[in-house]
Scaffold this motif. Structure first.
Motif: not given
Length: 74
Positions: A14-18, A20-21, A25-31
């Motif tokens: 869910i976090i990875e899909e959020l 993407k959606q 751009l900064n993946a560290s925001v949603l790890k």
């Protein structure tokens, strides 16, 4: 995959899909490891709302990110 079942695997998905959606751009925001299962249903509600709504504005993206920050581990 049954997303109604709280699990770390589902939370990670869910976090990875959020990310993407929301076009983060900064993946560290949603790890995924920054969240725990205590807030699984709250995070899934955001995921479900975003999937139902489809397109979101920049203001909505900022509001969603702010909401997700509330659920991060302290």
């Amino acid at each position: 995959m049954n997303l109604n079942e709280p699990s770390y695997e589902n939370l990670e998905y869910i976090i990875e899909e959020l990310a993407k959606q929301l076009q983060i751009l900064n993946a560290s925001v949603l790890k995924p490891e920054d969240y725990d299962l205590d807030h699984y249903h709250d995070i899934k509600d955001i995921y479900d709302m975003l999937n139902a709504q489809g397109q979101v504005s920049v203001a909505e993206i900022n509001a969603i990110i702010s909401e997700l920050k509330k659920y991060r581990k302290q």
